[in-house]
Scaffold this motif. Structure first.
Motif, PDB file in Angstrom:
ATOM      1  N   GLU A  83       0.806  -1.221   0.000  1.00  0.00           N
ATOM      2  CA  GLU A  83       0.000   0.000   0.000  1.00  0.00           C
ATOM      3  C   GLU A  83       0.837   1.268   0.000  1.00  0.00           C
ATOM      4  O   GLU A  83       0.367   2.325  -0.408  1.00  0.00           O
ATOM      5  N   ARG A  84       2.059   1.183   0.508  1.00  0.00           N
ATOM      6  CA  ARG A  84       2.964   2.339   0.556  1.00  0.00           C
ATOM      7  C   ARG A  84       2.298   3.547   1.240  1.00  0.00           C
ATOM      8  O   ARG A  84       2.401   4.686   0.764  1.00  0.00           O
ATOM      9  N   CYS A  85       1.613   3.274   2.347  1.00  0.00           N
ATOM     10  CA  CYS A  85       0.972   4.331   3.107  1.00  0.00           C
ATOM     11  C   CYS A  85       1.766   4.593   4.381  1.00  0.00           C
ATOM     12  O   CYS A  85       2.853   4.036   4.578  1.00  0.00           O
ATOM     13  N   GLY A  86       1.228   5.435   5.265  1.00  0.00           N
ATOM     14  CA  GLY A  86       1.973   5.822   6.453  1.00  0.00           C
ATOM     15  C   GLY A  86       2.012   4.777   7.543  1.00  0.00           C
ATOM     16  O   GLY A  86       3.021   4.635   8.239  1.00  0.00           O
ATOM     17  N   PHE A  87       0.909   4.035   7.704  1.00  0.00           N
ATOM     18  CA  PHE A  87       0.903   2.992   8.723  1.00  0.00           C
ATOM     19  C   PHE A  87      -0.120   1.911   8.401  1.00  0.00           C
ATOM     20  O   PHE A  87      -1.079   2.127   7.652  1.00  0.00           O
ATOM     21  N   VAL A  88       0.115   0.751   9.000  1.00  0.00           N
ATOM     22  CA  VAL A  88      -0.823  -0.371   8.952  1.00  0.00           C
ATOM     23  C   VAL A  88      -1.000  -0.865  10.376  1.00  0.00           C
ATOM     24  O   VAL A  88      -0.015  -1.134  11.074  1.00  0.00           O
ATOM     25  N   GLY A  89      -2.238  -0.973  10.823  1.00  0.00           N
ATOM     26  CA  GLY A  89      -2.501  -1.473  12.160  1.00  0.00           C
ATOM     27  C   GLY A  89      -3.102  -2.863  12.133  1.00  0.00           C
ATOM     28  O   GLY A  89      -3.744  -3.265  11.155  1.00  0.00           O
ATOM     29  N   SER A  90      -2.865  -3.592  13.202  1.00  0.00           N
ATOM     30  CA  SER A  90      -3.540  -4.872  13.421  1.00  0.00           C
ATOM     31  C   SER A  90      -4.251  -4.737  14.758  1.00  0.00           C
ATOM     32  O   SER A  90      -3.620  -4.784  15.822  1.00  0.00           O
ATOM     33  N   TRP A 107     -10.936  -0.861   1.998  1.00  0.00           N
ATOM     34  CA  TRP A 107     -10.293  -0.118   0.921  1.00  0.00           C
ATOM     35  C   TRP A 107     -10.386  -0.974  -0.347  1.00  0.00           C
ATOM     36  O   TRP A 107      -9.839  -2.060  -0.404  1.00  0.00           O
ATOM     37  N   GLU A 108     -11.081  -0.470  -1.357  1.00  0.00           N
ATOM     38  CA  GLU A 108     -11.204  -1.199  -2.617  1.00  0.00           C
ATOM     39  C   GLU A 108     -10.117  -0.793  -3.604  1.00  0.00           C
ATOM     40  O   GLU A 108      -9.843  -1.492  -4.563  1.00  0.00           O
ATOM     41  N   GLY A 109      -9.519   0.360  -3.365  1.00  0.00           N
ATOM     42  CA  GLY A 109      -8.399   0.823  -4.173  1.00  0.00           C
ATOM     43  C   GLY A 109      -7.227   1.124  -3.262  1.00  0.00           C
ATOM     44  O   GLY A 109      -7.190   0.675  -2.112  1.00  0.00           O
ATOM     45  N   PRO A 110      -6.246   1.879  -3.725  1.00  0.00           N
ATOM     46  CA  PRO A 110      -5.088   2.211  -2.884  1.00  0.00           C
ATOM     47  C   PRO A 110      -5.495   3.010  -1.655  1.00  0.00           C
ATOM     48  O   PRO A 110      -6.463   3.776  -1.679  1.00  0.00           O
ATOM     49  N   VAL A 111      -4.757   2.844  -0.584  1.00  0.00           N
ATOM     50  CA  VAL A 111      -4.972   3.638   0.621  1.00  0.00           C
ATOM     51  C   VAL A 111      -4.526   5.072   0.335  1.00  0.00           C
ATOM     52  O   VAL A 111      -3.425   5.310  -0.159  1.00  0.00           O
ATOM     53  N   SER A 135      -0.197  10.873   4.648  1.00  0.00           N
ATOM     54  CA  SER A 135       0.266   9.671   3.948  1.00  0.00           C
ATOM     55  C   SER A 135      -0.739   8.530   3.914  1.00  0.00           C
ATOM     56  O   SER A 135      -0.482   7.523   3.258  1.00  0.00           O
ATOM     57  N   GLY A 136      -1.853   8.675   4.617  1.00  0.00           N
ATOM     58  CA  GLY A 136      -2.828   7.601   4.668  1.00  0.00           C
ATOM     59  C   GLY A 136      -2.461   6.538   5.688  1.00  0.00           C
ATOM     60  O   GLY A 136      -1.310   6.400   6.086  1.00  0.00           O
ATOM     61  N   GLY A 137      -3.471   5.796   6.113  1.00  0.00           N
ATOM     62  CA  GLY A 137      -3.261   4.703   7.056  1.00  0.00           C
ATOM     63  C   GLY A 137      -4.419   3.738   6.974  1.00  0.00           C
ATOM     64  O   GLY A 137      -5.500   4.074   6.480  1.00  0.00           O
TER      65      GLY A 137
END
Length: 266
Positions: free
Chosen positions: A115-122, A143-147, A234-236
């Motif tokens: 995704e090349r975004c700012g963060f990914v959470g679990s 998210w159906e497209g890029p974050v 940056s998105g997340g």
């Protein structure tokens, strides 16, 4: 140098910390570096269960660094201190009272790379709520497209996404939508607590937790504010299935009168 530093703030929870470290030793993606900031009354390195878990990680070629970081100046300062110890381009902030499935770190790294975004959470699941079905709190926006970047504010429609992370709501939703790591889904969040992987450059560009100087020592919501600032630039996102479980211990931050996103600007 490894590509990932795992940053763990801890305070007077040696047993829980040992369990968390043991679940890190079982991760399928290794090695990584673990940095622990200890603000407890007694050093965690005096506890056999913690030392043994550290030795297992080192046996797996994972470097472990433990810092006694006192006096306490609040969680935002504790997180900023941890970030300043980091060397890797990716940093995973992890609470000291979690249990991770073996595939969690690898899954998060894969999503962030894609995704090349700012963060990914679990997001963290409370398994004591397995039988507590709450359909009214289980709305999810995948998210159906890029974050892409989003702006979240207190009380906005997107802010109400936090309900999905209450109790075991996410467990019930992912059983339908993403029952295994082979069927990963990425979804929109208000914020994610407990287990968040950042692109370090994105976090630092958003100011990270440098706002700690603007808060009193006792505060909450520092992770929310940092994520909102990263999301705006940056998105997340978060990923399901989560595979992260809360040990459900009492909070070490009982005073939550000052909530960072309510007193500071995004």
């Amino acid at each position: 140098m490894t590509a990932l530093d795992i940053l763990i703030p801890t305070c007077d929870r040696p047993g829980a910390l040992a369990v968390t470290l043991t679940s890190l030793a079982a991760q399928t993606v290794q090695p990584f570096r673990v940095v622990i900031s200890d603000q407890g009354e007694s050093p965690v390195t005096e506890r056999a269960e913690v030392v043994t878990a550290i030795r297992v990680l080192e046996l797996h070629s994972c470097e472990v660094s433990v810092h006694r970081h006192l006096p306490r100046r609040g969680m935002a300062e504790q997180r900023q201190f941890l970030l300043e110890q980091a060397r890797a381009p990716l940093v995973l902030f992890l609470d000291d009272d979690l249990i991770l499935e073996p595939w969690v770190v690898g899954q998060m790294l894969g999503v962030l790379g894609r995704e090349r975004c700012g963060f990914v959470g679990s997001a963290v699941i409370g398994l004591s709520f397995q039988a507590d079905e709450r359909p009214h709190q289980q709305a999810v926006e995948c998210w159906e497209g890029p974050v892409t970047p989003e702006t979240i504010t207190v009380g906005s429609p997107a802010w109400h996404r936090y309900e999905l992370h209450n109790a075991a709501n996410l467990l019930h939703v992912q059983r339908r939508l993403a029952p295994s790591p082979e069927r990963t889904r990425v979804y929109k969040v208000a914020w994610v607590g407990g287990c968040v992987l950042y692109d370090r450059a994105c976090l630092e560009a958003a100011g990270a937790f440098g706002f700690w100087r603007e808060l009193p020592e006792e505060h909450a919501g520092e992770d929310v504010l940092a994520q909102w600032r990263v999301m705006a630039r940056s998105g997340g996102c978060a990923v399901m299935p989560s595979g992260v479980y809360h040990q459900e211990l009492p909070t070490t931050l009982p005073n939550r009168e000052v909530d960072a996103p309510k007193v500071l600007k995004v």
